[in-house]
Design a protein around this motif. Structure first.
Motif, PDB file in Angstrom:
ATOM      1  N   VAL A 118       0.802  -1.157   0.033  1.00 48.54           N
ATOM      2  CA  VAL A 118      -0.088   0.020  -0.014  1.00 48.54           C
ATOM      3  C   VAL A 118       1.046   1.280  -0.119  1.00 48.54           C
ATOM      4  CG1 VAL A 118      -1.957  -1.094   0.929  1.00 48.54           C
ATOM      5  CG2 VAL A 118      -0.241   0.087   2.515  1.00 48.54           C
ATOM      6  N   ALA A 119       0.324   2.324  -0.632  1.00 52.45           N
ATOM      7  CA  ALA A 119       1.004   3.446  -0.596  1.00 52.45           C
ATOM      8  C   ALA A 119       1.735   3.877   0.793  1.00 52.45           C
ATOM      9  CB  ALA A 119       0.414   4.612  -1.262  1.00 52.45           C
ATOM     10  N   GLU A 120       2.910   4.431   0.933  1.00 56.76           N
ATOM     11  CA  GLU A 120       3.522   4.688   2.191  1.00 56.76           C
ATOM     12  C   GLU A 120       2.621   5.613   3.057  1.00 56.76           C
ATOM     13  OE1 GLU A 120       7.591   6.454   3.548  1.00 56.76           O
ATOM     14  OE2 GLU A 120       7.290   6.863   1.502  1.00 56.76           O
ATOM     15  N   HIS A 121       2.425   6.632   2.184  1.00 60.63           N
ATOM     16  CA  HIS A 121       1.457   7.712   2.877  1.00 60.63           C
ATOM     17  C   HIS A 121       0.003   7.418   3.512  1.00 60.63           C
ATOM     18  CE1 HIS A 121       0.274   8.559  -1.039  1.00 60.63           C
ATOM     19  NE2 HIS A 121      -0.926   8.925  -0.464  1.00 60.63           N
ATOM     20  N   GLU A 122      -0.406   5.893   2.910  1.00 60.85           N
ATOM     21  CA  GLU A 122      -1.619   5.592   3.090  1.00 60.85           C
ATOM     22  C   GLU A 122      -1.724   4.029   4.135  1.00 60.85           C
ATOM     23  OE1 GLU A 122      -4.131   7.080   2.802  1.00 60.85           O
ATOM     24  OE2 GLU A 122      -4.027   8.181   1.048  1.00 60.85           O
ATOM     25  N   ALA A 123      -0.305   3.995   4.628  1.00 65.27           N
ATOM     26  CA  ALA A 123      -0.103   2.638   5.346  1.00 65.27           C
ATOM     27  C   ALA A 123      -1.207   2.444   6.696  1.00 65.27           C
ATOM     28  CB  ALA A 123       1.004   2.221   5.721  1.00 65.27           C
ATOM     29  N   GLU A 124      -1.013   3.541   7.363  1.00 63.78           N
ATOM     30  CA  GLU A 124      -2.038   3.739   8.605  1.00 63.78           C
ATOM     31  C   GLU A 124      -3.365   3.590   8.485  1.00 63.78           C
ATOM     32  OE1 GLU A 124      -0.575   2.960  11.614  1.00 63.78           O
ATOM     33  OE2 GLU A 124       1.447   3.179  10.968  1.00 63.78           O
ATOM     34  N   ARG A 125      -3.916   4.146   7.523  1.00 61.68           N
ATOM     35  CA  ARG A 125      -5.242   4.071   7.022  1.00 61.68           C
ATOM     36  C   ARG A 125      -5.680   2.809   6.594  1.00 61.68           C
ATOM     37  NH1 ARG A 125      -7.257   7.719   2.777  1.00 61.68           N
ATOM     38  NH2 ARG A 125      -9.225   6.716   3.316  1.00 61.68           N
ATOM     39  N   ALA A 126      -4.883   2.319   5.726  1.00 60.00           N
ATOM     40  CA  ALA A 126      -4.926   0.792   5.411  1.00 60.00           C
ATOM     41  C   ALA A 126      -5.016  -0.259   6.683  1.00 60.00           C
ATOM     42  CB  ALA A 126      -4.018   0.463   4.155  1.00 60.00           C
ATOM     43  N   MET A 127      -4.107  -0.024   7.435  1.00 57.25           N
ATOM     44  CA  MET A 127      -4.021  -1.024   8.665  1.00 57.25           C
ATOM     45  C   MET A 127      -5.342  -0.656   9.545  1.00 57.25           C
ATOM     46  SD  MET A 127      -1.479  -2.788   8.992  1.00 57.25           S
ATOM     47  CE  MET A 127      -1.672  -3.354  10.996  1.00 57.25           C
ATOM     48  N   GLU A 128      -5.760   0.552   9.683  1.00 61.82           N
ATOM     49  CA  GLU A 128      -7.191   0.939  10.321  1.00 61.82           C
ATOM     50  C   GLU A 128      -8.480   0.217   9.683  1.00 61.82           C
ATOM     51  OE1 GLU A 128      -9.968   4.819  10.322  1.00 61.82           O
ATOM     52  OE2 GLU A 128      -8.076   4.911  11.467  1.00 61.82           O
ATOM     53  N   THR A 129      -8.361   0.187   8.364  1.00 66.14           N
ATOM     54  CA  THR A 129      -9.442  -0.423   7.434  1.00 66.14           C
ATOM     55  C   THR A 129      -9.538  -1.909   7.773  1.00 66.14           C
ATOM     56  OG1 THR A 129      -9.219   1.668   5.701  1.00 66.14           O
ATOM     57  CG2 THR A 129     -10.308  -0.802   5.157  1.00 66.14           C
ATOM     58  N   LEU A 130      -8.332  -2.557   7.823  1.00 64.90           N
ATOM     59  CA  LEU A 130      -8.167  -3.937   7.821  1.00 64.90           C
ATOM     60  C   LEU A 130      -8.547  -4.335   9.315  1.00 64.90           C
ATOM     61  CD1 LEU A 130      -4.781  -4.655   6.032  1.00 64.90           C
ATOM     62  CD2 LEU A 130      -7.060  -5.014   5.212  1.00 64.90           C
ATOM     63  N   ARG A 131      -8.137  -3.644  10.332  1.00 63.78           N
ATOM     64  CA  ARG A 131      -8.655  -4.021  11.547  1.00 63.78           C
ATOM     65  C   ARG A 131     -10.187  -3.816  11.868  1.00 63.78           C
ATOM     66  NH1 ARG A 131      -4.590  -0.159  13.255  1.00 63.78           N
ATOM     67  NH2 ARG A 131      -2.487  -1.210  13.217  1.00 63.78           N
ATOM     68  N   ASP A 132     -10.729  -2.953  11.252  1.00 62.58           N
ATOM     69  CA  ASP A 132     -12.197  -2.661  11.242  1.00 62.58           C
ATOM     70  C   ASP A 132     -12.907  -3.784  10.405  1.00 62.58           C
ATOM     71  OD1 ASP A 132     -11.901  -0.274  12.575  1.00 62.58           O
ATOM     72  OD2 ASP A 132     -12.367   0.947  10.511  1.00 62.58           O
ATOM     73  N   LEU A 133     -12.347  -4.286   9.192  1.00 61.67           N
ATOM     74  CA  LEU A 133     -12.852  -5.307   8.464  1.00 61.67           C
ATOM     75  C   LEU A 133     -12.844  -6.614   9.383  1.00 61.67           C
ATOM     76  CD1 LEU A 133     -14.139  -6.567   6.160  1.00 61.67           C
ATOM     77  CD2 LEU A 133     -11.711  -6.745   5.221  1.00 61.67           C
ATOM     78  N   SER A 134     -11.820  -6.789  10.088  1.00 66.97           N
ATOM     79  CA  SER A 134     -11.265  -8.014  11.131  1.00 66.97           C
ATOM     80  C   SER A 134     -12.445  -8.017  12.181  1.00 66.97           C
ATOM     81  CB  SER A 134     -10.042  -8.156  11.338  1.00 66.97           C
ATOM     82  OG  SER A 134      -9.773  -9.175  12.002  1.00 66.97           O
ATOM     83  N   ALA A 135     -12.662  -6.696  12.771  1.00 69.89           N
ATOM     84  CA  ALA A 135     -13.613  -6.735  14.010  1.00 69.89           C
ATOM     85  C   ALA A 135     -15.095  -6.733  13.495  1.00 69.89           C
ATOM     86  CB  ALA A 135     -13.341  -5.144  14.583  1.00 69.89           C
TER      87      ALA A 135
END
Length: 154
Positions: A118-135
Motif C-alpha cells: 500500500v502507498a507509504e503515506h496511506e499505510a496507517e489508514r489501510a491498517m485501520e481499515t483492515l482492523r475494522d474489517l476483521s472486527a
C-alpha cells in the motif's frame, strides 16, 4: 523442506483471524528489461517475470544504493492468517474494503500468507481499515454463534 500445515479456506474465519502486520521497511517496485539479471547482492522481497521484463519489489534504500529507479513507495502489510491458495473471496473482500475508503493495494499471495503493498503515506489508514474489517467479521461470527445457541435451547 517446509511442512504442510492446514490452511484456512473459510472466508469468515480468514477475515476474523487476518491479524494484519505492517512492516517498517519502505519498498519500491523496479522494472528490469527482459533478460536483465538481478544485480548481485540485491534481495528483492518479490521477483516476477513477465514478457515485458522482470518486476522486483525491493527495499527503497537498497534500490537507491544499487542505482535502480524505483516507483510506488509503499509499505507491506502481511495478513498473518495462513490462507489457502484456493480460498475464495478473501483478497476480494480486503481490496473492496480498502477501495471503499479510497485506498489502493497491490496484493500478492504466497504459500503461507497474503501480502498487501500500500502507498507509504496511506499505510496507517489501510491498517485501520483492515482492523475494522476483521472486527466486523468477528462481530458477525459472535452474533451467529449466539443465534445458534439460542435456537438450540429447548
Amino acid at each position: 523442506m517446509t511442512s504442510i500445515v492446514s490452511a484456512e479456506t473459510r472466508l469468515q474465519t480468514l477475515l476474523e483471524a487476518m491479524q494484519p502486520r505492517l512492516h517498517a521497511d519502505v519498498f519500491v517496485f523496479v522494472a528490469l528489461p527482459p533478460g536483465a539479471p538481478v544485480a548481485d547482492g540485491l534481495s528483492p522481497i518479490l521477483t516476477f517475470r513477465e514478457a515485458e521484463g522482470t518486476t522486483l519489489v525491493i527495499e527503497a534504500g537498497a534500490s537507491a544504493n544499487a542505482g535502480l529507479q524505483g516507483t510506488y513507495r509503499c509499505r507491506m502489510i502481511t495478513l498473518q492468517v495462513h490462507s489457502a491458495l484456493e480460498a475464495v473471496g478473501f483478497l476480494a473482500a480486503i481490496t473492496s474494503a480498502l477501495a471503499a475508503r479510497g485506498l489502493g493495494a497491490n496484493a500478492v499471495s504466497a504459500f503461507h500468507h497474503d501480502h498487501l503493498f500500500v502507498a507509504e503515506h496511506e499505510a496507517e489508514r489501510a491498517m485501520e481499515t483492515l482492523r475494522d474489517l476483521s472486527a466486523r467479521a468477528a462481530a458477525v461470527e459472535r452474533a451467529h454463534r449466539h443465534d445458534r445457541i439460542e435456537r438450540s435451547r429447548p
